[in-house]
Enzyme design. Structure first.
Site, mmCIF file in Angstrom:
data_model
loop_
_atom_site.group_PDB
_atom_site.id
_atom_site.type_symbol
_atom_site.label_atom_id
_atom_site.label_comp_id
_atom_site.label_asym_id
_atom_site.label_seq_id
_atom_site.Cartn_x
_atom_site.Cartn_y
_atom_site.Cartn_z
ATOM 1 N N LYS A 78 -48.467 -63.812 23.730
ATOM 2 C CA LYS A 78 -48.042 -64.336 22.426
ATOM 3 C C LYS A 78 -48.778 -63.607 21.302
ATOM 4 O O LYS A 78 -49.790 -62.952 21.539
ATOM 5 C CB LYS A 78 -48.324 -65.836 22.366
ATOM 6 C CG LYS A 78 -49.812 -66.187 22.445
ATOM 7 C CD LYS A 78 -50.044 -67.686 22.568
ATOM 8 C CE LYS A 78 -51.535 -68.010 22.617
ATOM 9 N NZ LYS A 78 -51.776 -69.445 22.872
ATOM 10 N N ARG A 176 -52.299 -82.468 20.763
ATOM 11 C CA ARG A 176 -51.744 -81.486 19.849
ATOM 12 C C ARG A 176 -50.250 -81.350 20.137
ATOM 13 O O ARG A 176 -49.419 -81.654 19.319
ATOM 14 C CB ARG A 176 -52.465 -80.135 20.007
ATOM 15 C CG ARG A 176 -51.983 -79.079 19.038
ATOM 16 C CD ARG A 176 -52.571 -77.706 19.358
ATOM 17 N NE ARG A 176 -52.097 -77.165 20.620
ATOM 18 C CZ ARG A 176 -52.451 -75.984 21.108
ATOM 19 N NH1 ARG A 176 -53.314 -75.221 20.448
ATOM 20 N NH2 ARG A 176 -51.961 -75.551 22.260
ATOM 21 N N TYR A 300 -65.336 -54.961 -6.180
ATOM 22 C CA TYR A 300 -64.928 -56.128 -6.963
ATOM 23 C C TYR A 300 -66.063 -57.135 -7.087
ATOM 24 O O TYR A 300 -66.720 -57.468 -6.094
ATOM 25 C CB TYR A 300 -63.740 -56.829 -6.305
ATOM 26 C CG TYR A 300 -62.444 -56.063 -6.360
ATOM 27 C CD1 TYR A 300 -61.951 -55.545 -7.561
ATOM 28 C CD2 TYR A 300 -61.700 -55.872 -5.209
ATOM 29 C CE1 TYR A 300 -60.752 -54.860 -7.597
ATOM 30 C CE2 TYR A 300 -60.487 -55.190 -5.238
ATOM 31 C CZ TYR A 300 -60.023 -54.678 -6.432
ATOM 32 O OH TYR A 300 -58.845 -54.006 -6.477
ATOM 33 N N MET A 348 -58.510 -55.530 -0.198
ATOM 34 C CA MET A 348 -57.291 -55.700 0.583
ATOM 35 C C MET A 348 -57.053 -54.530 1.538
ATOM 36 O O MET A 348 -56.703 -54.714 2.698
ATOM 37 C CB MET A 348 -56.083 -55.851 -0.351
ATOM 38 C CG MET A 348 -54.788 -56.140 0.391
ATOM 39 S SD MET A 348 -53.372 -56.272 -0.698
ATOM 40 C CE MET A 348 -53.777 -57.732 -1.647
HETATM 41 C C1 LIG Z 1 -52.507 -69.479 24.089
HETATM 42 C C2 LIG Z 1 -52.182 -70.353 25.220
HETATM 43 C C3 LIG Z 1 -52.638 -70.013 26.503
HETATM 44 C C4 LIG Z 1 -53.607 -68.883 26.763
HETATM 45 O O1 LIG Z 1 -54.915 -69.420 26.718
HETATM 46 P P1 LIG Z 1 -56.220 -68.510 26.752
HETATM 47 O O2 LIG Z 1 -57.342 -69.431 26.467
HETATM 48 O O3 LIG Z 1 -56.014 -67.509 25.654
HETATM 49 O O4 LIG Z 1 -56.278 -67.876 28.083
HETATM 50 C C5 LIG Z 1 -52.200 -70.786 27.562
HETATM 51 N N1 LIG Z 1 -51.397 -71.844 27.374
HETATM 52 C C6 LIG Z 1 -50.970 -72.224 26.153
HETATM 53 C C7 LIG Z 1 -50.077 -73.407 26.021
HETATM 54 C C8 LIG Z 1 -51.360 -71.496 25.038
HETATM 55 O O5 LIG Z 1 -50.946 -71.879 23.829
#
Ligand SMILES: *Cc1c(COP(=O)(O)O)cnc(C)c1O
Length: 409
Positions: A78, A176, A300, A348
């Site tokens: 991801k 969550r 800056y 930036m």
């Molecule tokens: C990001 C995520 C993972 C990966 O977890 P890591 O701690 O980065 O290995 C696994 N499951 C879910 C649902 C996640 O959101």
């Protein structure tokens, strides 16, 4: 190493627990065409800021983690592979033995399919109105955290005459995402009904832990127990989720009781975890060298004032590229084998380094983040300087930094 073209290297255990493989009995875990750019000569890095990614490190991390569990490895790519590039990371992870891929969104999953990645693939974070039909059409497994999601996925599958593969996502203490305990029975009953109607099949049961990075934290075993409760509720409803999954990188390393059928490994791919290797090196050529006198202020807000004659090197990276502005006045970079401080406020697009007596000229490469082997700052140091986690530094590295891949292929 060439692209993996047969499943011969997968252990029977792994092959059995791969989500889609068991159902569709694919003979290959077909990497159709390598999509990783050709290996560059390190000496001839383009004269721009580059993020070099060592795919051998990613592969080694997959193997290290796979050796700690009997379950299979889902490589989590991801957020563009935590900023490293989702497709090259996915290919490297699969070559090293990961049997499935995980992402948050359907768009992320589709990008992997478009790149030719044909392995089982799970997307777990989508609004109810997301394009589930396209996801199902591309054999993307979907996590289902609410009844509304289940209904939407089932309707989408029905509309295209396909069977959706869903993983019931339950909350076991993170509070969550995932279905709360009070909804497990209804969600399970509805999922069983969708199975009877031939629009969905429950392939998995999943949850996520809040404190897996703290070995021995009571929430880990509590979460494990709660997931087992959820699976009991599913079984009572007539479901048989073949893949129960809970562990991420930290739990895979620290809590074997949480392994179940597969581990969703994100952070560990990229070197976050015990005994793992960082894969990225962020470097840039110095644009110009200048000299200021005692009393001259830099940048800056004039937050830094030279106490004597000072040589400055200008680095073309700033907070738009993910170099945290909050690390101004704290962070260091690696210049010709020496630590040198960033001075003034990080802008930036650029930052200024006090290069002292180090022999540099315009074009000399400076390492901003490395694996630390030579003494260069690591992503862990950057996260401390910025009061955050290494994940945020990695995922913040901006799109205009040129990605360069080496290793594996
Ligand atoms: C990001 C995520 C993972 C990966 O977890 P890591 O701690 O980065 O290995 C696994 N499951 C879910 C649902 C996640 O959101």
């Amino acid at each position: 190493m060439t692209a993996l073209t047969s499943s011969a290297s997968l252990s029977p255990q792994r092959a059995r627990s791969a989500p889609v493989a068991a159902v569709r009995a694919r003979e290959t875990i077909g990497i159709v065409a390598p999509t990783v750019p050709a290996e560059p000569q390190l000496a001839t890095l383009p004269a721009v800021p580059t993020l070099e990614v060592d795919l051998n490190a990613v592969a080694a991390n997959v193997r290290t983690l796979a050796a700690t569990t009997c379950g299979s490895i889902m490589a989590v790519v991801k957020a563009d592979g935590f900023g490293h590039g989702a497709v090259p990371i996915a290919i490297a992870a699969v070559q090293a033995g990961a049997t499935s891929l995980g992402v948050a969104t359907i768009d992320e999953a589709l990008a992997l399919r478009t790149a030719g990645l044909d392995v089982p693939l799970l997307s777990w974070l989508n609004p109810v109105g997301a394009d589930f039909a396209t996801a199902v059409a591309h054999d993307i497994d979907l996590a289902v955290p609410t009844l509304a999601h289940l209904n939407a996925v089932a309707a989408a599958a029905h509309s295209i005459g396909r069977v959706a593969r869903v993983h019931l996502h339950v909350d076991t203490g993170l509070h969550r995402d995932g279905a709360p305990r009070a909804e497990w029975a209804d969600l399970s009953a509805a999922a069983r009904q969708a199975e009877r109607l031939g629009v969905a099949t429950v392939a998995g049961a999943m949850s996520h832990l809040p404190c897996a990075d703290r070995p021995g934290h009571p929430s880990t075993m509590a979460g494990r127990a709660a997931l087992l409760d959820a699976v009991s509720v599913m079984r009572a409803a007539g479901l048989d989720p073949a893949l129960v999954h809970l562990a991420t990188t930290a739990a895979t390393q620290h809590a074997p009781e949480t392994h179940f059928d597969l581990s969703r490994i994100g952070a560990g791919l990229y070197g976050i975890g015990r005994g793992l290797r960082a894969a990225l090196t962020l470097s840039a050529p110095i644009v110009s060298v200048s000299e200021v006198a005692a009393g001259d202020a830099v940048g800056y807000g004039q937050t830094w004032v030279a106490s004597g004659p000072t040589r400055l090197g200008l680095v073309p990276l700033g907070y738009a590229d993910g170099i945290p502005r909050v690390a101004s006045g704290i962070a260091e970079v690696w210049v010709q084998g020496q630590r040198r401080p960033i001075v003034g406020t990080i802008s930036m697009d650029q930052l200024v380094v006090d290069i002292g007596e180090v022999p540099v000229e315009a074009g000399t490469r400076v390492t901003i983040i490395g694996n630390g082997d030579a003494g260069e700052p690591t992503v862990f140091e950057w996260s401390r300087w910025s009061q955050t986690v290494p994940h945020e530094i990695m995922t913040g590295l901006g799109a205009r930094i040129t990605r360069v891949y080496r290793g594996l292929q």
